[in-house]
Design a protein around this motif. Structure first.
Motif, PDB file in Angstrom:
ATOM      1  N   ILE A  48     -49.196 126.264  60.882  1.00 26.26           N
ATOM      2  CA  ILE A  48     -47.876 125.601  60.942  1.00 26.26           C
ATOM      3  C   ILE A  48     -47.207 125.926  62.281  1.00 26.26           C
ATOM      4  O   ILE A  48     -46.663 125.049  62.952  1.00 26.26           O
ATOM      5  CB  ILE A  48     -46.975 126.053  59.773  1.00 26.26           C
ATOM      6  N   PHE A  49     -47.273 127.186  62.674  1.00 30.45           N
ATOM      7  CA  PHE A  49     -46.643 127.550  63.952  1.00 30.45           C
ATOM      8  C   PHE A  49     -47.269 126.778  65.124  1.00 30.45           C
ATOM      9  O   PHE A  49     -46.594 126.475  66.097  1.00 30.45           O
ATOM     10  CB  PHE A  49     -46.717 129.064  64.189  1.00 30.45           C
ATOM     11  N   GLU A  50     -48.559 126.463  64.990  1.00 27.39           N
ATOM     12  CA  GLU A  50     -49.205 125.688  66.065  1.00 27.39           C
ATOM     13  C   GLU A  50     -48.582 124.301  66.230  1.00 27.39           C
ATOM     14  O   GLU A  50     -48.693 123.695  67.293  1.00 27.39           O
ATOM     15  CB  GLU A  50     -50.707 125.537  65.781  1.00 27.39           C
ATOM     16  N   THR A  51     -47.927 123.821  65.172  1.00 27.76           N
ATOM     17  CA  THR A  51     -47.304 122.495  65.272  1.00 27.76           C
ATOM     18  C   THR A  51     -45.880 122.575  65.836  1.00 27.76           C
ATOM     19  O   THR A  51     -45.232 121.549  66.031  1.00 27.76           O
ATOM     20  CB  THR A  51     -47.207 121.804  63.887  1.00 27.76           C
ATOM     21  N   ILE A  52     -45.377 123.800  66.037  1.00 32.70           N
ATOM     22  CA  ILE A  52     -43.962 123.963  66.409  1.00 32.70           C
ATOM     23  C   ILE A  52     -43.834 124.351  67.881  1.00 32.70           C
ATOM     24  O   ILE A  52     -44.548 125.237  68.364  1.00 32.70           O
ATOM     25  CB  ILE A  52     -43.293 125.053  65.528  1.00 32.70           C
ATOM     26  N   ASP A  53     -42.891 123.700  68.529  1.00 31.47           N
ATOM     27  CA  ASP A  53     -42.679 123.983  69.942  1.00 31.47           C
ATOM     28  C   ASP A  53     -41.466 124.916  70.074  1.00 31.47           C
ATOM     29  O   ASP A  53     -40.350 124.466  70.308  1.00 31.47           O
ATOM     30  CB  ASP A  53     -42.420 122.625  70.632  1.00 31.47           C
ATOM     31  N   ALA A  54     -41.686 126.210  69.883  1.00 31.10           N
ATOM     32  CA  ALA A  54     -40.546 127.144  69.896  1.00 31.10           C
ATOM     33  C   ALA A  54     -40.280 127.653  71.304  1.00 31.10           C
ATOM     34  O   ALA A  54     -41.228 127.917  72.057  1.00 31.10           O
ATOM     35  CB  ALA A  54     -40.843 128.325  68.982  1.00 31.10           C
ATOM     36  N   PRO A  55     -39.002 127.791  71.681  1.00 27.16           N
ATOM     37  CA  PRO A  55     -38.713 128.372  72.991  1.00 27.16           C
ATOM     38  C   PRO A  55     -39.032 129.872  73.001  1.00 27.16           C
ATOM     39  O   PRO A  55     -39.246 130.464  71.949  1.00 27.16           O
ATOM     40  CB  PRO A  55     -37.194 128.164  73.123  1.00 27.16           C
ATOM     41  N   VAL A  56     -39.034 130.462  74.199  1.00 28.17           N
ATOM     42  CA  VAL A  56     -39.195 131.915  74.287  1.00 28.17           C
ATOM     43  C   VAL A  56     -37.796 132.523  74.238  1.00 28.17           C
ATOM     44  O   VAL A  56     -36.942 132.197  75.056  1.00 28.17           O
ATOM     45  CB  VAL A  56     -39.915 132.300  75.598  1.00 28.17           C
ATOM     46  N   ALA A  99     -30.515 119.452  52.166  1.00 28.23           N
ATOM     47  CA  ALA A  99     -31.134 118.130  52.351  1.00 28.23           C
ATOM     48  C   ALA A  99     -31.590 117.958  53.800  1.00 28.23           C
ATOM     49  O   ALA A  99     -32.662 117.414  54.083  1.00 28.23           O
ATOM     50  CB  ALA A  99     -30.146 117.043  51.955  1.00 28.23           C
ATOM     51  N   LYS A 100     -30.763 118.453  54.727  1.00 27.09           N
ATOM     52  CA  LYS A 100     -31.122 118.335  56.158  1.00 27.09           C
ATOM     53  C   LYS A 100     -32.321 119.229  56.480  1.00 27.09           C
ATOM     54  O   LYS A 100     -33.195 118.857  57.271  1.00 27.09           O
ATOM     55  CB  LYS A 100     -29.939 118.758  57.044  1.00 27.09           C
ATOM     56  N   ILE A 101     -32.331 120.400  55.878  1.00 24.32           N
ATOM     57  CA  ILE A 101     -33.468 121.306  56.106  1.00 24.32           C
ATOM     58  C   ILE A 101     -34.746 120.642  55.601  1.00 24.32           C
ATOM     59  O   ILE A 101     -35.780 120.633  56.275  1.00 24.32           O
ATOM     60  CB  ILE A 101     -33.224 122.673  55.421  1.00 24.32           C
ATOM     61  N   ALA A 102     -34.659 120.030  54.404  1.00 23.57           N
ATOM     62  CA  ALA A 102     -35.845 119.351  53.851  1.00 23.57           C
ATOM     63  C   ALA A 102     -36.300 118.241  54.793  1.00 23.57           C
ATOM     64  O   ALA A 102     -37.486 117.956  54.916  1.00 23.57           O
ATOM     65  CB  ALA A 102     -35.528 118.790  52.473  1.00 23.57           C
ATOM     66  N   GLU A 103     -35.341 117.644  55.494  1.00 26.65           N
ATOM     67  CA  GLU A 103     -35.689 116.542  56.394  1.00 26.65           C
ATOM     68  C   GLU A 103     -36.212 117.047  57.747  1.00 26.65           C
ATOM     69  O   GLU A 103     -37.125 116.460  58.319  1.00 26.65           O
ATOM     70  CB  GLU A 103     -34.434 115.686  56.584  1.00 26.65           C
ATOM     71  N   PHE A 104     -35.609 118.119  58.244  1.00 27.23           N
ATOM     72  CA  PHE A 104     -35.896 118.482  59.641  1.00 27.23           C
ATOM     73  C   PHE A 104     -36.627 119.809  59.880  1.00 27.23           C
ATOM     74  O   PHE A 104     -37.077 120.055  60.992  1.00 27.23           O
ATOM     75  CB  PHE A 104     -34.595 118.501  60.450  1.00 27.23           C
ATOM     76  N   SER A 105     -36.676 120.690  58.883  1.00 28.60           N
ATOM     77  CA  SER A 105     -37.304 121.978  59.191  1.00 28.60           C
ATOM     78  C   SER A 105     -38.794 121.786  59.480  1.00 28.60           C
ATOM     79  O   SER A 105     -39.508 121.147  58.696  1.00 28.60           O
ATOM     80  CB  SER A 105     -37.151 122.955  58.024  1.00 28.60           C
ATOM     81  N   PRO A 106     -39.280 122.348  60.585  1.00 29.22           N
ATOM     82  CA  PRO A 106     -40.709 122.200  60.900  1.00 29.22           C
ATOM     83  C   PRO A 106     -41.577 123.040  59.958  1.00 29.22           C
ATOM     84  O   PRO A 106     -42.793 122.868  59.930  1.00 29.22           O
ATOM     85  CB  PRO A 106     -40.812 122.724  62.331  1.00 29.22           C
TER      86      PRO A 106
END
Ligand code: 9WN
Length: 433
Positions: A176-184, A224-231
């Motif tokens: 899952i983390f591989e799909t996320i573009d997290a900043p440093v 509801a927003k988390i369900a929609e947007f959380s990676p």
């Protein structure tokens, strides 16, 4: 044994902070949700009132919508990061303003905690009164989950952060983390100045953890927003097993106190739906194990961890599935040279016997597996899980997690993570009562 029991009680008393128990001095200086449940079970063995206060303090931090946070920041401490100023749970309009907390939760332990506390209680009358006073708050927490954490109406609730699972840096989350573009992020870790960094998550992993929180914050922790947007959006068999086990406990407790037919009926409906979906969606026949489901990317996470066996504790598998689970546990985790039960599949290259949830044994998972195996009649294996747990604790003391490889237990060995860890002490008391 009585020396160990006294030591366990000593640890719990030392970690007590006037109304709640810290998991480990300095490393975890606040109240954690699932820790609190396990700890209350241990406290009940020597002080019923302390156990009740532990649970009541956690329930007092409940939000108006029934949510119970993963950490309650009772007193500010500079030994833990991230604290209340990072989490900013107060952004949620229904947050409990009296108790600063995180805006995420942890597994729903309180139903089965109340049931176990009542079994242990010496003063049953007082215990029953305590249950009567508090059970509706636990019910409301389950209602929160079913109403807000199940967008597809499947009876399976999601977690939106790996910290919600309790199994923080399990290899389960790597894809899952591989799909996320997290900043440093630029921040000061506190845990790694207390504990050897080789036993803790990496800095890069923390970037992901903080980034997911930042996304939830952008939406004021709106479900509801988390369900929609959380990676990160996962149906976790451990989390859902604990919800289902707690549903059963609430049904029994409501029946014991009488009345509340509407709540019992609702709980039974949730239960039926949850168990059916659980077996349909989270059981992997080829692996002979329950697995996680990545709801965001709509795919199963086909890996085996100690969480894969936790449905035994909630009575979810049928007889054939239970037998398959036991075979998988023995084949992959149960070699003679291994203590049960490693937290991640030792037959894979992701397994790391020293690193937190990537391999070490944890006593709370063992406690659940012990009870689950007993319930299904696997008495010998249940006894092995129990005696392995006791043997490790006797060898090294009440640490947070433990190397599953028997070969390393010679000379000057220690456990990993925090020392004088509360749930290791608490559940030792329960296992050896
Ligand atoms: C984050 C308190 C908690 C446990 C978790 C364990 C660890 C925290 C951390 O400690 O997590 O919640 O800072 O690493 O993984 O299961 O509840 O003991």
């Amino acid at each position: 044994m009585s020396k160990m029991r006294n030591k366990a009680i000593e640890i719990l008393k030392a970690n007590w902070r006037d109304g709640y128990t810290v998991p480990s001095k300095n490393l975890y200086p606040y109240q954690w949700k699932w820790d609190s449940g396990f700890i209350a079970i241990g406290l009940a063995h020597f002080d019923q009132k302390m156990a009740e206060r532990e649970v009541e303090t956690l329930l007092n931090a409940q939000w108006i919508n029934g949510f119970i946070p993963h950490i309650v920041f009772h007193k500010v401490s500079d030994t833990y990061f991230p604290g209340p100023n990072f989490h900013r749970a107060d952004l949620h309009p229904l947050a409990n303003k009296e108790y600063p907390s995180t805006g995420m939760t942890q597994p729903p332990v309180l139903g089965f905690t109340l049931e176990r506390m009542h079994e242990i209680a010496k003063d049953k009358k007082e215990s029953l009164q305590f249950i009567k006073n508090n059970i509706d708050r636990v019910y409301k927490n389950h209602q929160y989950f079913y109403n807000n954490r199940d967008p597809k109406d499947e009876g399976l609730v999601y977690i939106y952060h790996n910290w919600e699972s309790g199994t923080d840096n399990s290899p389960l989350w790597d894809p899952i983390f591989e799909t996320i573009d997290a900043p440093v992020y630029n921040f000061e870790r506190r845990d790694t100045s207390i504990i050897d960094p080789s036993e803790r998550p990496t800095k890069r992993e923390y970037d992901y953890y903080l980034h997911i929180i930042d996304i939830a914050k952008e939406h004021n922790y709106n479900d509801a927003k988390i369900a929609e947007f959380s990676p990160f959006l996962v149906q976790d068999p451990l989390f859902n097993s604990m919800l289902i086990k707690s549903n059963s406990a609430l049904i029994s407790l409501y029946k014991m106190i009488g009345g509340n037919e509407d709540k019992i009926e609702q709980l039974e409906q949730w239960q039926e739906k949850s168990i059916t979906s659980f077996n349909r969606k989270l059981y992997d026949k080829d692996l002979g194990a329950y697995i996680h489901y990545d709801l965001r990317n709509d795919k199963p996470i086909r890996m085996v961890s100690s969480s894969s066996f936790s449905p035994l504790y909630a009575g979810i598998p049928n007889k054939d599935q239970a037998e398959a689970l036991v075979r998988t546990m023995m084949d992959k985790f149960g070699g003679e040279d291994m203590y049960l039960c490693a937290s991640f599949d030792p037959s894979t290259d992701k397994f790391n016997p020293k690193k937190y949830w990537r391999g070490p044994v944890w006593i709370n998972l063992n406690w659940m597996l012990y009870h689950g195996l007993l319930d299904y009649g696997f008495n010998d294996l249940a006894q092995r899980v129990k005696s392995d747990s006791i043997e490790i604790l006797e060898k090294v003391g009440f640490y947070e997690y433990f190397d599953p490889r028997k070969s390393i237990y010679k000379g000057d060995v220690k456990g990993y993570g925090g020392s004088d860890f509360s749930w290791s002490a608490a559940l030792f008391l329960d296992l050896t009562e």
